[in-house]
Scaffold this motif. Structure first.
Motif, mmCIF file in Angstrom:
data_model
loop_
_atom_site.group_PDB
_atom_site.id
_atom_site.type_symbol
_atom_site.label_atom_id
_atom_site.label_comp_id
_atom_site.label_asym_id
_atom_site.label_seq_id
_atom_site.Cartn_x
_atom_site.Cartn_y
_atom_site.Cartn_z
ATOM 1 N N THR A 1 1.073 -1.026 -0.170
ATOM 2 C CA THR A 1 0.094 -0.013 -0.049
ATOM 3 C C THR A 1 0.810 1.299 -0.245
ATOM 4 N N HIS B 1 0.214 7.551 -7.464
ATOM 5 C CA HIS B 1 -1.281 7.371 -7.386
ATOM 6 C C HIS B 1 -1.729 6.933 -5.897
ATOM 7 N N LYS C 1 -3.829 6.041 -2.829
ATOM 8 C CA LYS C 1 -4.700 5.065 -2.723
ATOM 9 C C LYS C 1 -5.882 5.842 -1.919
ATOM 10 N N GLN C 2 -5.143 6.623 -1.036
ATOM 11 C CA GLN C 2 -6.188 7.511 -0.245
ATOM 12 C C GLN C 2 -6.915 8.665 -0.938
ATOM 13 N N LYS C 3 -6.475 8.830 -2.104
ATOM 14 C CA LYS C 3 -7.010 9.725 -3.055
ATOM 15 C C LYS C 3 -6.424 11.423 -2.607
ATOM 16 N N ASP D 1 2.923 -0.579 -7.155
ATOM 17 C CA ASP D 1 3.047 -2.045 -6.272
ATOM 18 C C ASP D 1 3.719 -2.953 -7.306
ATOM 19 N N GLY E 1 -3.379 -6.528 -7.052
ATOM 20 C CA GLY E 1 -2.459 -5.468 -7.044
ATOM 21 C C GLY E 1 -1.130 -5.693 -7.618
ATOM 22 N N SER F 1 -9.130 -4.521 -5.765
ATOM 23 C CA SER F 1 -7.995 -3.657 -4.976
ATOM 24 C C SER F 1 -8.668 -2.345 -5.421
#
Length: 152
Positions: A36, A56, A58-60, A92, A124, A152
């Motif tokens: 992550t 990028h 993942k938590q925006k 990842d 992922g 994912s």
């Protein structure tokens, strides 16, 4: 932390993990790998943290710099056995081969029977290149690797 190099830190982790596995009898036959990234509040102008990069999120949180973390844990107690921190601008899927190499190296160094290793990882890390790597690792180490497909 700048007094310890990345290679020294990895060696310390290897030694601590080997001691934990031996001392506590951790069952390493079932392992889970996940990766992550984390948003940080490290200033963009701060050049003392090169691992924190835009990528990028993942938590925006596209406004923050990211740090990536891969972790392999044992199914037996959720004990962390391999960690890998990486720059937040790296996907990842590109870090997965490095983690597998380290895992295979540590597993062999512990003298554990390779045919008893099962590694579960998610979509992922799925790519044709990584699947080929896993197939080769399976042939050379007799290990069993399983891909868990999730959204994912």
């Amino acid at each position: 932390m700048d007094q310890i190099s990345a290679s020294q830190l990895a060696e310390i982790e290897r030694l601590v993990v080997a001691c934990m596995v031996e001392s506590f009898g951790i069952d390493c036959s079932g392992l889970v790998l996940d990766m992550t990234n984390f948003a940080t509040y490290i200033d963009s102008a701060n050049d003392k943290a090169p691992i924190a990069r835009r990528g990028h999120a993942k938590q925006k949180r596209t406004d923050l710099r990211l740090v990536g973390l891969g972790l392999v844990i044992s199914v037996d107690g959720g004990v962390p056995l391999v960690s890998h921190a990486y720059a937040g601008d790296r996907p990842d899927v590109t870090q997965f081969p490095l983690m597998v190499d380290e895992l295979v190296s540590r597993f062999g160094a512990l003298g554990l029977p390779a045919d008893e290793l099962t590694l579960v990882y998610d979509a992922g890390q799925d790519s044709k290149k990584n699947q080929t790597k896993m197939a080769r690792a399976r042939c050379t180490s007799s290990a069993h690797f399983h891909r868990l497909i999730t959204s994912s």
